[in-house]
Design an enzyme around this catalytic site. Structure first.
Site, PDB file in Angstrom:
ATOM      1  N   ARG A  26      28.451  -0.823 -18.155  1.00  0.00           N
ATOM      2  CA  ARG A  26      28.747  -1.993 -18.992  1.00  0.00           C
ATOM      3  C   ARG A  26      30.251  -2.178 -19.185  1.00  0.00           C
ATOM      4  O   ARG A  26      30.723  -3.308 -19.343  1.00  0.00           O
ATOM      5  CB  ARG A  26      28.018  -1.856 -20.336  1.00  0.00           C
ATOM      6  N   GLY A  99      19.255   0.830 -10.878  1.00  0.00           N
ATOM      7  CA  GLY A  99      18.467  -0.230 -11.510  1.00  0.00           C
ATOM      8  C   GLY A  99      19.320  -1.019 -12.493  1.00  0.00           C
ATOM      9  O   GLY A  99      19.198  -2.247 -12.607  1.00  0.00           O
ATOM     10  N   SER A 173      12.816  -2.691 -22.677  1.00  0.00           N
ATOM     11  CA  SER A 173      13.690  -2.387 -21.544  1.00  0.00           C
ATOM     12  C   SER A 173      15.076  -2.972 -21.778  1.00  0.00           C
ATOM     13  O   SER A 173      15.240  -4.192 -21.887  1.00  0.00           O
ATOM     14  CB  SER A 173      13.109  -2.954 -20.242  1.00  0.00           C
ATOM     15  N   ASP A 330      14.725   8.588 -20.383  1.00  0.00           N
ATOM     16  CA  ASP A 330      15.264   9.306 -19.218  1.00  0.00           C
ATOM     17  C   ASP A 330      15.226  10.826 -19.397  1.00  0.00           C
ATOM     18  O   ASP A 330      15.429  11.578 -18.446  1.00  0.00           O
ATOM     19  CB  ASP A 330      16.707   8.861 -18.941  1.00  0.00           C
ATOM     20  N   ARG A 361       7.745   9.052 -12.210  1.00  0.00           N
ATOM     21  CA  ARG A 361       8.034  10.319 -12.895  1.00  0.00           C
ATOM     22  C   ARG A 361       6.817  10.940 -13.568  1.00  0.00           C
ATOM     23  O   ARG A 361       6.888  12.095 -13.975  1.00  0.00           O
ATOM     24  CB  ARG A 361       9.193  10.140 -13.887  1.00  0.00           C
TER      25      ARG A 361
HETATM   26  C1  S3P Z   1      19.236   1.717 -18.741  1.00  0.00           C
HETATM   27  C2  S3P Z   1      18.031   1.398 -19.286  1.00  0.00           C
HETATM   28  C3  S3P Z   1      16.800   2.177 -19.061  1.00  0.00           C
HETATM   29  C4  S3P Z   1      17.106   3.553 -18.479  1.00  0.00           C
HETATM   30  C5  S3P Z   1      18.106   3.488 -17.373  1.00  0.00           C
HETATM   31  C6  S3P Z   1      19.419   2.894 -17.884  1.00  0.00           C
HETATM   32  C7  S3P Z   1      20.400   0.855 -19.048  1.00  0.00           C
HETATM   33  O1  S3P Z   1      15.973   1.485 -18.143  1.00  0.00           O
HETATM   34  O2  S3P Z   1      15.921   4.168 -18.038  1.00  0.00           O
HETATM   35  O3  S3P Z   1      18.358   4.769 -16.857  1.00  0.00           O
HETATM   36  O4  S3P Z   1      21.558   1.286 -18.818  1.00  0.00           O
HETATM   37  O5  S3P Z   1      20.197  -0.264 -19.533  1.00  0.00           O
HETATM   38  P1  S3P Z   1      14.928   0.347 -18.639  1.00  0.00           P
HETATM   39  O6  S3P Z   1      15.693  -0.755 -19.213  1.00  0.00           O
HETATM   40  O7  S3P Z   1      14.200  -0.062 -17.398  1.00  0.00           O
HETATM   41  O8  S3P Z   1      14.039   1.025 -19.634  1.00  0.00           O
END
Ligand code: S3P
Length: 442
Positions: A26, A99, A173, A330, A361
């Site tokens: 971020r 992701g 999320s 996590d 997982r």
């Molecule tokens: C994250 C959000 C989480 C987390 C990922 C990092 C983030 O995922 O599992 O490792 O930085 O916004 P989700 O938003 O899919 O829960």
């Protein structure tokens, strides 16, 4: 492949784990969206975060790595030019295994005047993107899954005028919420996201520090609400990234499974939306003390963990579920490892999101713990761990999932015989110096 043996003596010492992954991503993203320079210290120099930097460089943002001459601290400088000065990339943006990069960048790309494409590695190309395609499309964006399978590669047709939405996300999320908030910066009118429980709020905390009008509320039905009103200018700032509690978690568990250990982990981010592991471990009877607490907007502390006998409730059970899950999502693989060593049953529920992480997982943790001799069952939304059976070494697959590789490196510390982890190099995704830091305690 790495081969590890049971710890021969207590683990004692200080550990400095690297910077928080979510905050590092971020810092670059918001720095790029802001006007002026953003200076980031404590940035996580790992594969995932370097992919975020590369994506913004392709969008024409100047980003420098330098060591500050005054104090020798490595600093990243992002020369942001505001929301509307990105250039069209001349090739597909590549996010590797990340992701967070894929979903958050998508919110930004959806709002640009130019066309673009984004994709990542094989794991990313199998992770669900419908969760962002649906809300972005309702905001007026033109996003398509190129293969028609609701996964990356994603193609964005530029020049769409976005409008704010009120979106009820079926899952807690932060990636979905942040994607909508970033697109919302460019939209006409406010954007509101409802989540069943509050997911990590770094986007809210950090964007607000950059100047955005964004905040969290609690709805009457208990869901978490995030509201963004666009139009405020974002300005560059200085960011000091705390150490990642998700990386610290491996050493917390290490101290709790190797008798007489005592580990101090320095300067760890303890944002309440991330720190569920501290609460849960303390409820299990872990001796954990927070020292030198710094109550800034992203709070931090040194975490002292001493070996402890853990326990369940009067029925020898421990349940982890509900609103605690997003605050430690996590960390669940390494918590499962810890649970295997306790003399009680641990039920992890409400955690179906585990299935769509870097690996499934639920399946991968259960498979590896079973191979080590643990009595464990997978459920639809988690797992049941019948702890207390002695663990033994085994040949384990990391499935290229960094959190799996690190969790099972920790499991090896209390397993009889040799544990081999195939594909251990994936730790570079979030914690390149992990094995060095672990070996320094052995
Ligand atoms: C994250 C959000 C989480 C987390 C990922 C990092 C983030 O995922 O599992 O490792 O930085 O916004 P989700 O938003 O899919 O829960």
């Amino acid at each position: 492949m790495i081969a590890l043996e049971r710890a021969k003596h207590p683990l004692k010492g200080d550990v400095f784990v690297p910077g928080d992954k979510s905050i590092s991503h971020r810092s670059i993203m918001f720095g790029a969206l802001a006007e002026g320079t953003t200076e980031v210290t404590g940035f996580l120099n790992s594969a995932d975060c370097l992919n975020t930097i590369d994506c913004f460089k392709k969008l024409g943002i100047q980003i420098e790595h330098a060591v500050r001459p005054t104090n020798g601290v490595p600093t990243i400088t992002v020369h942001g030019e505001g929301l509307h000065r990105f250039k069209a990339p001349d090739s597909t943006l590549y996010t590797g295994n990340s992701g967070t990069t894929t979903r958050l960048m998508s919110g930004i790309l959806a709002a640009q005047p130019f066309d673009s494409m984004i994709t990542g590695d094989r794991s990313i190309e199998q992770r669900p993107m419908k969760r962002i395609i649906t809300p972005l499309t309702s905001m007026g964006a033109d996003v398509t899954s190129v293969m028609g399978n609701d996964c990356a590669p994603l193609r964005f047709t530029g020049g769409k005028n976005l409008h704010g939405i009120s979106y009820r996300s079926p899952v807690a999320s932060a990636q979905v919420k942040s994607c909508i908030m970033l697109a919302g910066l460019y939209a006409e009118g406010s954007s509101v996201v409802y989540e069943p429980a509050l997911s990590r709020n770094h986007t809210e905390v950090m964007l607000s520090a950059f100047g955005a009008d964004i905040h969290n509320e609690v709805a009457r039905d208990g869901s978490a609400v995030t509201i963004l009103k666009p139009g405020m200018p974002l300005h560059g700032m200085k960011i000091n990234v705390p150490a990642d509690i998700s990386s610290a978690a491996y050493f917390m568990v290490a101290a709790l499974i190797v008798p007489d250990s005592e580990i101090l982990i320095r300067n760890v981010g303890i944002n309440r939306t991330r720190a569920g592991i501290l609460t849960v471990l303390k409820q299990m009877g872990a001796d954990i003390t927070l020292l030198n607490i710094d109550e800034s907007s992203e709070p931090k502390a040194d975490i002292l963990v001493k070996y402890s006998e853990l326990h369940g409730n009067e029925n020898h059970q421990f349940v982890i579920g509900g609103k605690d899950i997003p605050t430690m999502i996590d960390e669940l693989p390494v918590v499962a490892v810890l649970a295997a060593t306790g003399d009680f049953d641990t039920i992890i529920k409400d955690a179906a999101e585990l299935k769509i992480k870097e690996s499934n997982r639920i399946a991968t943790v259960v498979e590896n713990l079973k191979k080590m001799g643990c009595d464990i069952e997978a459920t639809d939304d988690g797992m049941i761990i019948h702890g207390g059976k002695p663990l033994h070494g085994a040949d384990l697959n990391s499935y290229s999932d960094h959190r799996l590789a690190m969790s099972f490196a920790i499991a090896s510390l209390c397993a009889e015989g040799t544990t081999r982890i195939i594909g251990d190099e994936c730790v570079g995704i979030s914690y390149p110096s992990f094995f060095g830091d672990l070996l320094s305690l052995l």
